[in-house]
Design an enzyme around this catalytic site. Structure first.
Site, PDB file in Angstrom:
ATOM      1  N   HIS A   1       0.819  -1.221   0.000  1.00 16.32           N
ATOM      2  CA  HIS A   1       0.000   0.000   0.000  1.00 16.32           C
ATOM      3  C   HIS A   1       0.843   1.258   0.000  1.00 16.32           C
ATOM      4  O   HIS A   1       2.024   1.231   0.319  1.00 16.32           O
ATOM      5  CB  HIS A   1      -0.957   0.015   1.201  1.00 16.32           C
TER       6      HIS A   1
ATOM      7  N   GLU B   1       7.807   1.001   4.597  1.00 13.82           N
ATOM      8  CA  GLU B   1       7.352   0.071   5.631  1.00 13.82           C
ATOM      9  C   GLU B   1       7.449  -1.342   5.060  1.00 13.82           C
ATOM     10  O   GLU B   1       7.092  -1.570   3.915  1.00 13.82           O
ATOM     11  CB  GLU B   1       5.884   0.403   5.967  1.00 13.82           C
TER      12      GLU B   1
ATOM     13  N   HIS C   1       4.410   7.197   3.538  1.00 11.37           N
ATOM     14  CA  HIS C   1       5.279   6.059   3.252  1.00 11.37           C
ATOM     15  C   HIS C   1       4.605   5.149   2.227  1.00 11.37           C
ATOM     16  O   HIS C   1       3.437   5.333   1.913  1.00 11.37           O
ATOM     17  CB  HIS C   1       5.584   5.250   4.532  1.00 11.37           C
TER      18      HIS C   1
HETATM   19 CO    CO Z   1       1.425   1.521   6.134  1.00 12.75          CO
END
Ligand code: CO
Length: 143
Positions: A7, A130, A79
């Site tokens: 994502h 991440e 992010h």
């Molecule tokens: Co995230």
């Protein structure tokens, strides 16, 4: 190590206003609002099928995301997230290549209870990345 795109995450000042905008202008449905108390965020996902958009709003004034909003009052991309099979193994391999893992002293989890870790932006072309743990058998089940 194998990476898959999971994502992109956008910090917003108001998650309800953001959900309305995405719904009205783009026909995107924002899923249930959730709280990750540990990370200090209220969040929700737009599921695009092949990937997700994560919306994050600070849940407390000392949230790291609140500091991001001070610098970017209208919000913005915070992010992006890549899935790996094992956080333990990935961070170990990356650490051996002088990649800094933020807060590596303590295991971190996302709202789904999956292990996560963050790569220092200076070690990924200036972007905060991440890593999310999605074991291989789980990834196959969800396909
Ligand atoms: Co995230």
């Amino acid at each position: 190590m194998r990476f898959r795109f999971s994502h992109v995450s956008i910090v917003v000042p108001d998650i309800e206003a953001a959900a309305r905008t995405l719904g009205e202008k783009y026909g995107l449905r924002v899923g249930e609002r959730m709280l990750n108390a540990e990370q200090g965020v209220r969040l929700a996902y737009v599921d695009l099928g092949n990937a997700k958009i994560e919306l994050m709003e600070p849940s407390r004034p000392d949230s790291p995301v609140a500091k991001f909003l001070e610098r970017n009052p209208r919000g913005g991309i915070h992010h992006f997230s890549l899935s790996v099979e094992s956080i333990e193994q990935s961070t170990q391999v990356l650490g051996g290549k002088d990649v800094r893992i933020l807060g590596s002293g303590k295991a971190q989890y996302n709202v789904a209870g999956e292990r996560i870790a963050f790569i220092h932006p200076a070690d990924f072309l200036g972007a905060l990345v991440e890593l999310e743990e999605h074991p291989a058998n789980e990834a196959m089940r969800s396909q």
